[in-house]
Design an enzyme around this catalytic site. Structure first.
Site, PDB file in Angstrom:
ATOM      1  CB  ALA A  51      -0.940   0.012   1.205  1.00 32.16           C
ATOM      2  CE1 TYR A  52       2.741   1.698   4.523  1.00 26.28           C
ATOM      3  CE2 TYR A  52       5.056   1.073   4.655  1.00 26.28           C
ATOM      4  CZ  TYR A  52       3.823   1.244   5.258  1.00 26.28           C
ATOM      5  OH  TYR A  52       3.696   0.958   6.597  1.00 26.28           O
TER       6      TYR A  52
END
Length: 283
Positions: A51-52
């Site tokens: 998700a980064y």
């Protein structure tokens, strides 16, 4: 200056200080930060997540470093949209990171069928695609009610507090965003500041060293070379100087009523914490 390591409940050792600098970091900032952390500062633990949106940049940094993959502990996270397809999501992360295994993966707790997802995580562990599995944001209630009774493999780490409870369960605590930002009330705490002045340290050194002294895996975030280096060196210096009495004083900061949960993602479900209200994204 390399970080010391602590042993997980499966025998694997994890560096107690890791680089949390990939969270909320711009993709163009990540390669230099991770490469500096590995090559110059002595980090051997990189905390990542699909998700980064910068796993490929992390991979680039690792390839350019002189450190062999076997010497680097890489953690990633199963995102909440992927709980029904653990292996597929893991394969995507492995491809992004340019590696054939992770040292640890963990799932982020939201509203999902824990039994099914944890069984899938145990399966990828058995296949050797990860060397350890853990969790994030799990309260004692959720662990005791929903996970531990059905788990064949006990989580190695919980990225959250509950330090004494987790020790009893053989689970290592991990601190994310341990310094938050320079405007955080922790930076103004009288106890931490007094100890910093006493030992010729910075307040950040004391706050990080306190966690390391309690065997809490600590993930300070920065993409600035000087801070990346000082976070590691300062934490280790503070760990050597802080006495048992100092640790007790710092333990007393929360006990005196100053404890405040600063990071509260709006997952939209009851996570089992009195100080983490149920909120929904955008509300």
């Amino acid at each position: 200056m390399a970080s010391p390591a602590i042993k997980l409940n499966n025998g694997l050792e994890i560096p107690v200080i890791g680089l949390g600098g990939t969270w909320q970091s711009k993709p163009e900032e990540v390669p230099n930060a991770v490469e500096y952390a590995l090559e110059e500062a002595g980090y051997r633990h990189i905390d990542c997540a699909w998700a980064y949106d910068n796993e490929k940049e992390v991979s680039e940094s690792i390839r350019h470093s002189d450190e062999p993959r076997s010497e680097i502990f890489i953690t990633s996270k199963l995102w909440c949209a992927h709980h029904h397809r653990v292996e597929e999501a893991l394969d995507e992360t492995l491809a992004n990171l340019g590696t054939d295994y992770l040292d640890r993966t963990r799932d982020v707790l939201t509203d999902w069928p824990i039994r099914d997802t944890w069984a899938q995580m145990e399966a990828v562990l058995a296949k050797g695609k990860v060397r350890a599995i853990g969790v994030s944001n799990f309260s004692e209630r959720i662990l005791e009610r929903d996970l531990l009774p059905l788990a064949k493999v006990v989580p190695t780490v919980n990225q959250l507090g509950l330090v004494e409870y987790l020790k009893l369960r053989g689970i290592v605590s991990q601190a994310y965003s341990p310094l938050n930002s320079t405007g955080d009330p922790l930076w103004q705490d009288e106890t931490a500041n007094a100890l910093a002045q006493q030992y010729g340290l910075s307040t950040a050194d004391v706050l990080l060293g306190y966690l390391v002294a309690k065997d809490i895996v600590t993930l300070p975030k920065s993409v600035t070379p000087a801070r990346i280096k000082s976070n590691l060196e300062g934490a280790l210096a503070a760990t050597k100087k802080l006495t048992k009495e100092d640790i007790a004083k710092l333990d007393g900061v929360a006990a005196s009523g100053k404890q405040n949960r600063l990071i509260q993602p709006p997952w939209g479900v009851d996570l089992g914490f009195d100080n983490w209200p149920v909120r929904v994204q955008g509300q």
